[in-house]
Motif scaffolding. Structure first.
Motif, mmCIF file in Angstrom:
data_model
loop_
_atom_site.group_PDB
_atom_site.id
_atom_site.type_symbol
_atom_site.label_atom_id
_atom_site.label_comp_id
_atom_site.label_asym_id
_atom_site.label_seq_id
_atom_site.Cartn_x
_atom_site.Cartn_y
_atom_site.Cartn_z
ATOM 1 N N PRO A 128 39.564 19.314 21.079
ATOM 2 C CA PRO A 128 40.926 19.315 21.722
ATOM 3 C C PRO A 128 41.378 20.764 22.418
ATOM 4 O O PRO A 128 40.439 21.735 22.425
ATOM 5 C CB PRO A 128 41.748 19.298 20.281
ATOM 6 C CG PRO A 128 40.754 19.101 19.514
ATOM 7 C CD PRO A 128 39.366 19.440 19.698
ATOM 8 N N ASP A 129 42.028 20.500 23.459
ATOM 9 C CA ASP A 129 42.495 21.968 24.050
ATOM 10 C C ASP A 129 43.406 22.579 23.243
ATOM 11 O O ASP A 129 43.447 23.825 23.229
ATOM 12 C CB ASP A 129 43.356 21.469 25.371
ATOM 13 C CG ASP A 129 42.351 20.605 26.361
ATOM 14 O OD1 ASP A 129 41.409 21.295 26.707
ATOM 15 O OD2 ASP A 129 42.758 19.443 26.678
ATOM 16 N N LEU A 130 44.259 22.065 22.182
ATOM 17 C CA LEU A 130 45.234 22.797 21.492
ATOM 18 C C LEU A 130 45.312 21.808 19.970
ATOM 19 O O LEU A 130 45.427 20.617 20.214
ATOM 20 C CB LEU A 130 46.461 22.615 22.093
ATOM 21 C CG LEU A 130 47.729 23.203 21.136
ATOM 22 C CD1 LEU A 130 47.635 24.546 20.835
ATOM 23 C CD2 LEU A 130 48.918 22.777 22.017
ATOM 24 N N THR A 131 45.208 22.294 19.130
ATOM 25 C CA THR A 131 45.475 21.910 17.772
ATOM 26 C C THR A 131 46.546 22.471 17.030
ATOM 27 O O THR A 131 46.657 23.750 16.717
ATOM 28 C CB THR A 131 44.279 21.917 16.981
ATOM 29 O OG1 THR A 131 43.164 21.257 17.562
ATOM 30 C CG2 THR A 131 44.269 21.251 15.442
ATOM 31 N N LEU A 132 47.552 21.759 16.628
ATOM 32 C CA LEU A 132 48.876 22.162 16.077
ATOM 33 C C LEU A 132 48.615 22.097 14.591
ATOM 34 O O LEU A 132 48.418 20.812 14.076
ATOM 35 C CB LEU A 132 50.052 21.500 16.465
ATOM 36 C CG LEU A 132 50.214 21.761 18.038
ATOM 37 C CD1 LEU A 132 51.655 20.920 18.760
ATOM 38 C CD2 LEU A 132 50.667 23.320 18.052
ATOM 39 N N LEU A 133 48.620 23.125 13.540
ATOM 40 C CA LEU A 133 48.387 22.691 12.349
ATOM 41 C C LEU A 133 49.562 22.849 11.675
ATOM 42 O O LEU A 133 50.527 24.024 11.470
ATOM 43 C CB LEU A 133 47.415 23.791 11.755
ATOM 44 C CG LEU A 133 47.302 23.842 10.152
ATOM 45 C CD1 LEU A 133 46.907 22.434 9.651
ATOM 46 C CD2 LEU A 133 46.349 24.811 9.680
ATOM 47 N N TYR A 134 50.295 21.908 10.747
ATOM 48 C CA TYR A 134 51.446 21.793 10.378
ATOM 49 C C TYR A 134 51.076 22.319 8.971
ATOM 50 O O TYR A 134 51.016 21.368 8.052
ATOM 51 C CB TYR A 134 52.064 20.545 10.546
ATOM 52 C CG TYR A 134 52.456 20.300 11.879
ATOM 53 C CD1 TYR A 134 51.824 19.989 12.856
ATOM 54 C CD2 TYR A 134 53.798 20.828 12.145
ATOM 55 C CE1 TYR A 134 52.102 19.651 14.141
ATOM 56 C CE2 TYR A 134 54.395 20.613 13.673
ATOM 57 C CZ TYR A 134 53.288 20.220 14.540
ATOM 58 O OH TYR A 134 53.799 20.103 15.985
ATOM 59 N N ASP A 135 51.225 23.515 8.453
ATOM 60 C CA ASP A 135 50.835 23.935 7.192
ATOM 61 C C ASP A 135 51.891 23.928 6.195
ATOM 62 O O ASP A 135 52.853 24.408 6.258
ATOM 63 C CB ASP A 135 50.401 25.497 7.194
ATOM 64 C CG ASP A 135 49.979 25.980 6.030
ATOM 65 O OD1 ASP A 135 49.025 25.552 5.482
ATOM 66 O OD2 ASP A 135 50.497 27.092 5.676
ATOM 67 N N ILE A 136 51.630 23.316 5.058
ATOM 68 C CA ILE A 136 52.740 23.160 3.984
ATOM 69 C C ILE A 136 51.874 23.169 2.539
ATOM 70 O O ILE A 136 50.741 22.569 2.318
ATOM 71 C CB ILE A 136 53.409 22.037 4.117
ATOM 72 C CG1 ILE A 136 54.567 21.831 3.236
ATOM 73 C CG2 ILE A 136 52.612 20.666 3.922
ATOM 74 C CD1 ILE A 136 55.649 20.649 3.650
ATOM 75 N N LEU A 184 51.506 26.359 11.999
ATOM 76 C CA LEU A 184 52.990 26.351 11.955
ATOM 77 C C LEU A 184 53.527 26.224 10.611
ATOM 78 O O LEU A 184 52.694 25.444 9.571
ATOM 79 C CB LEU A 184 53.782 25.377 12.898
ATOM 80 C CG LEU A 184 53.141 25.266 14.329
ATOM 81 C CD1 LEU A 184 53.663 23.977 15.109
ATOM 82 C CD2 LEU A 184 53.670 26.450 15.069
ATOM 83 N N ASP A 185 54.583 26.737 10.063
ATOM 84 C CA ASP A 185 54.909 26.963 8.911
ATOM 85 C C ASP A 185 55.827 25.589 8.757
ATOM 86 O O ASP A 185 56.937 25.419 9.074
ATOM 87 C CB ASP A 185 55.765 27.945 8.587
ATOM 88 C CG ASP A 185 56.410 28.035 7.075
ATOM 89 O OD1 ASP A 185 56.266 26.806 6.265
ATOM 90 O OD2 ASP A 185 57.066 28.946 6.660
#
Ligand code: TYD
Length: 210
Positions: A128-136, A184-185
């Protein structure tokens, strides 16, 4: 022209699927026609594999699980992701090969080097060029999911310690490649998460689509 490949990762109930839809809407408002897909799934073959994988009534050992994920991945990469990127499109993929490293590696305890090799075989090395991690925190995510969906899939039903290991592995992966990952939180509300996701995505957009 090559497009932009964005992947969405996170634990159960992190709200990332909602964020895929919201960021897609933002892209459309800017004149892009994003291609949305998901893993496991995204092609008729891979959706069939998904049904097998997520069925709570089926037993699936760790290696079978990993290989089925990879089989589904090879199909969606070949038939959806690569052609879309070659056409210059922005691709939003709800989970990708980091899910295997986190779930089958961190969660199930399979060897990380082996999983990286299988990922490379399935993707041909496409990152991926960008990976968004939705951390919870898993307790919060699982409680959200139960409230929202009512039913849970086979992996949701793993014990809390499994989900804690998945989360830890995600955070480790993010720390090893900070230029690709944005953490991301996901305890934040959907509007705030959308703004944060867009702030990460927007500067990476190709100038214009064909
Ligand atoms: P899904 O209901 O789509 O979960 P979510 O909304 O949280 O994405 O189910 C996908 C499940 O498959 C999820 O529990 C994570 C798991 N999974 C793996 O274990 N390994 C993988 O490589 C992928 C792509 C998914």
């Amino acid at each position: 022209m090559t497009g932009l490949f964005v992947t969405f990762e996170g634990g159960e109930g992190s709200g990332k699927s909602t964020q895929v839809a919201r960021l897609a809407a933002r892209l459309r408002a800017r004149g892009f026609e994003p291609v949305l897909t998901r893993e496991p799934g995204g092609t008729p073959l891979a959706e069939g594999i998904r049904a097998l994988l997520l069925d709570p009534a089926r037993h699936c050992g760790p290696m079978s699980e990993a290989l089925l994920m990879e089989a589904a991945r090879a199909d969606v990469v070949t038939h959806v992701v690569r052609p879309a990127l070659a056409a210059g499109r922005v691709v939003l993929c709800d989970r990708y090969d980091d899910s295997t490293l986190a779930y089958q590696g961190g969660g199930r305890g399979l060897d990380a080097g082996l999983l990286a090799t299988l990922n490379r075989a399935a993707t041909g090395g496409l990152l991926p060029d960008l990976t968004l991690l939705y951390d919870i925190p898993p307790e919060l995510g699982l409680a959200r999911r139960e409230r929202a969906a009512g039913d849970t899939n086979r992996l949701d039903r793993e014990p809390a310690e499994f989900h804690a290991r998945v989360r830890r592995r995600y955070l480790e992966l993010a720390a090893t490649a900070p230029e690709r990952w944005v953490v991301l939180d996901a305890a934040a509300g959907p509007d705030e998460l959308e703004s944060l996701g867009w702030a990460a995505l927007e500067p990476r957009l190709p100038r214009r689509e064909p």
